[in-house]
Design a protein around this motif. Structure first.
Motif, PDB file in Angstrom:
ATOM      1  N   MET A 121       0.844  -1.175   0.000  1.00  0.00           N
ATOM      2  CA  MET A 121       0.000   0.000   0.000  1.00  0.00           C
ATOM      3  C   MET A 121       0.889   1.238   0.000  1.00  0.00           C
ATOM      4  N   SER A 122       0.557   2.171  -0.839  1.00  0.00           N
ATOM      5  CA  SER A 122       1.353   3.397  -0.889  1.00  0.00           C
ATOM      6  C   SER A 122       0.945   4.337   0.234  1.00  0.00           C
ATOM      7  N   ALA A 123       1.858   5.217   0.578  1.00  0.00           N
ATOM      8  CA  ALA A 123       1.583   6.197   1.632  1.00  0.00           C
ATOM      9  C   ALA A 123       0.540   7.191   1.143  1.00  0.00           C
ATOM     10  N   PRO A 124      -0.291   7.708   2.044  1.00  0.00           N
ATOM     11  CA  PRO A 124      -1.285   8.711   1.640  1.00  0.00           C
ATOM     12  C   PRO A 124      -0.601   9.922   1.002  1.00  0.00           C
ATOM     13  N   VAL A 125      -1.192  10.394  -0.107  1.00  0.00           N
ATOM     14  CA  VAL A 125      -0.599  11.526  -0.814  1.00  0.00           C
ATOM     15  C   VAL A 125      -0.986  12.861  -0.199  1.00  0.00           C
ATOM     16  N   ALA A 126      -2.122  12.901   0.432  1.00  0.00           N
ATOM     17  CA  ALA A 126      -2.603  14.167   1.001  1.00  0.00           C
ATOM     18  C   ALA A 126      -3.681  13.863   2.028  1.00  0.00           C
ATOM     19  N   GLU A 127      -3.937  14.846   2.864  1.00  0.00           N
ATOM     20  CA  GLU A 127      -5.088  14.714   3.751  1.00  0.00           C
ATOM     21  C   GLU A 127      -6.332  14.770   2.880  1.00  0.00           C
ATOM     22  N   LEU A 128      -7.224  13.824   3.069  1.00  0.00           N
ATOM     23  CA  LEU A 128      -8.428  13.807   2.243  1.00  0.00           C
ATOM     24  C   LEU A 128      -9.415  14.885   2.665  1.00  0.00           C
ATOM     25  N   VAL A 129      -9.446  15.197   3.957  1.00  0.00           N
ATOM     26  CA  VAL A 129     -10.358  16.225   4.451  1.00  0.00           C
ATOM     27  C   VAL A 129      -9.805  16.795   5.756  1.00  0.00           C
ATOM     28  N   THR A 130      -9.986  18.088   5.937  1.00  0.00           N
ATOM     29  CA  THR A 130      -9.549  18.750   7.171  1.00  0.00           C
ATOM     30  C   THR A 130     -10.731  19.491   7.781  1.00  0.00           C
ATOM     31  N   ALA A 131     -10.560  19.882   9.022  1.00  0.00           N
ATOM     32  CA  ALA A 131     -11.590  20.678   9.694  1.00  0.00           C
ATOM     33  C   ALA A 131     -11.834  21.981   8.934  1.00  0.00           C
ATOM     34  N   ALA A 154     -13.663   9.890   8.440  1.00  0.00           N
ATOM     35  CA  ALA A 154     -14.168   9.961   7.059  1.00  0.00           C
ATOM     36  C   ALA A 154     -13.080   9.533   6.080  1.00  0.00           C
ATOM     37  N   ALA A 155     -11.866  10.004   6.291  1.00  0.00           N
ATOM     38  CA  ALA A 155     -10.755   9.616   5.418  1.00  0.00           C
ATOM     39  C   ALA A 155     -10.510   8.110   5.502  1.00  0.00           C
ATOM     40  N   ALA A 156     -10.587   7.551   6.694  1.00  0.00           N
ATOM     41  CA  ALA A 156     -10.382   6.110   6.868  1.00  0.00           C
ATOM     42  C   ALA A 156     -11.478   5.316   6.158  1.00  0.00           C
ATOM     43  N   LEU A 193      -8.694  14.997  -6.331  1.00  0.00           N
ATOM     44  CA  LEU A 193      -8.675  15.188  -4.878  1.00  0.00           C
ATOM     45  C   LEU A 193      -9.845  16.054  -4.420  1.00  0.00           C
ATOM     46  N   ASP A 194     -10.215  17.059  -5.202  1.00  0.00           N
ATOM     47  CA  ASP A 194     -11.343  17.915  -4.810  1.00  0.00           C
ATOM     48  C   ASP A 194     -12.653  17.133  -4.754  1.00  0.00           C
ATOM     49  N   ARG A 195     -12.804  16.163  -5.659  1.00  0.00           N
ATOM     50  CA  ARG A 195     -14.013  15.330  -5.628  1.00  0.00           C
ATOM     51  C   ARG A 195     -14.025  14.471  -4.368  1.00  0.00           C
ATOM     52  N   VAL A 196     -12.892  13.874  -4.054  1.00  0.00           N
ATOM     53  CA  VAL A 196     -12.776  13.058  -2.840  1.00  0.00           C
ATOM     54  C   VAL A 196     -13.036  13.926  -1.614  1.00  0.00           C
ATOM     55  N   ARG A 197     -12.416  15.099  -1.588  1.00  0.00           N
ATOM     56  CA  ARG A 197     -12.571  16.010  -0.456  1.00  0.00           C
ATOM     57  C   ARG A 197     -14.037  16.437  -0.293  1.00  0.00           C
ATOM     58  N   SER A 214     -21.567   7.083  13.015  1.00  0.00           N
ATOM     59  CA  SER A 214     -21.623   8.519  12.776  1.00  0.00           C
ATOM     60  C   SER A 214     -20.984   8.888  11.446  1.00  0.00           C
ATOM     61  N   ILE A 215     -20.081   8.073  10.950  1.00  0.00           N
ATOM     62  CA  ILE A 215     -19.457   8.312   9.641  1.00  0.00           C
ATOM     63  C   ILE A 215     -19.766   7.115   8.764  1.00  0.00           C
ATOM     64  N   GLU A 216     -20.345   7.366   7.609  1.00  0.00           N
ATOM     65  CA  GLU A 216     -20.597   6.287   6.666  1.00  0.00           C
ATOM     66  C   GLU A 216     -20.591   6.831   5.242  1.00  0.00           C
ATOM     67  N   MET A 217     -20.286   5.942   4.304  1.00  0.00           N
ATOM     68  CA  MET A 217     -20.338   6.284   2.881  1.00  0.00           C
ATOM     69  C   MET A 217     -21.615   5.706   2.309  1.00  0.00           C
ATOM     70  N   THR A 218     -22.326   6.512   1.554  1.00  0.00           N
ATOM     71  CA  THR A 218     -23.520   6.015   0.879  1.00  0.00           C
ATOM     72  C   THR A 218     -23.092   5.244  -0.376  1.00  0.00           C
ATOM     73  N   PRO A 219     -23.955   4.388  -0.886  1.00  0.00           N
ATOM     74  CA  PRO A 219     -23.630   3.705  -2.144  1.00  0.00           C
ATOM     75  C   PRO A 219     -23.349   4.688  -3.286  1.00  0.00           C
ATOM     76  N   ALA A 220     -24.075   5.790  -3.341  1.00  0.00           N
ATOM     77  CA  ALA A 220     -23.842   6.788  -4.394  1.00  0.00           C
ATOM     78  C   ALA A 220     -22.452   7.409  -4.260  1.00  0.00           C
ATOM     79  N   GLN A 221     -22.008   7.659  -3.028  1.00  0.00           N
ATOM     80  CA  GLN A 221     -20.674   8.212  -2.819  1.00  0.00           C
ATOM     81  C   GLN A 221     -19.602   7.211  -3.236  1.00  0.00           C
TER      82      GLN A 221
END
Length: 131
Positions: free
Chosen positions: A1-11, A40-42, A62-66, A106-113
């Motif tokens: 597994m490669s290292a994360p390239v960026a924070e996917l989301v921040t406060a 959320a990133a996890a 990345l903007d779409r992921v964020r 409290s954190i979940e991904m929808t099928p559409a996401q």
């Protein structure tokens, strides 16, 4: 597994999207926001194939992921505000009703996401046999 390239989301991403103010670093609100962003990133990394590698290669924006991660955090904040499995109250003059949380996460991904972040199907044509 490669290292994360960026924070996917921040406060900061979340408060920018909601036109809010970033809580001070030492407050319970900020800690909660940071924890939800990390979760959320996890979740995204657990459900989306090679997300970091695809971002690094430029095949996933990345903007779409964020944006999807921000949506997940905002939904979690709304769930925490309303409460899990809340019920409505009715009085003769007024009634209130809250939609219950779909589950106790409290954190979940929808099928559409998940579909929005999935890699494109190989080949010229793709026919889903599952409907």
């Amino acid at each position: 597994m490669s290292a994360p390239v960026a924070e996917l989301v921040t406060a900061q991403d979340v408060v920018d999207a909601t036109a809010g103010e970033l809580p001070a670093a030492d407050t319970a609100e900020r800690v909660q926001l940071d924890v939800l962003c990390t979760r959320a990133a996890a979740e995204i990394r657990a459900h989306v194939v090679a997300v970091d590698r695809r971002i690094a290669a430029g095949s996933l924006d990345l903007d779409r992921v964020r944006g999807i991660a921000v949506d997940m955090v905002v939904a979690a904040l709304e769930t925490l505000e309303i409460g899990f499995r809340s019920t409505g109250e009715t009085y003769p003059e007024i009634g209130t009703q809250h939609v219950a949380a779909a589950n106790r996460m409290s954190i979940e991904m929808t099928p559409a996401q998940m579909r929005a972040l999935a890699p494109p199907a190989p080949g010229m044509y793709s026919v889903s046999l599952s409907g």
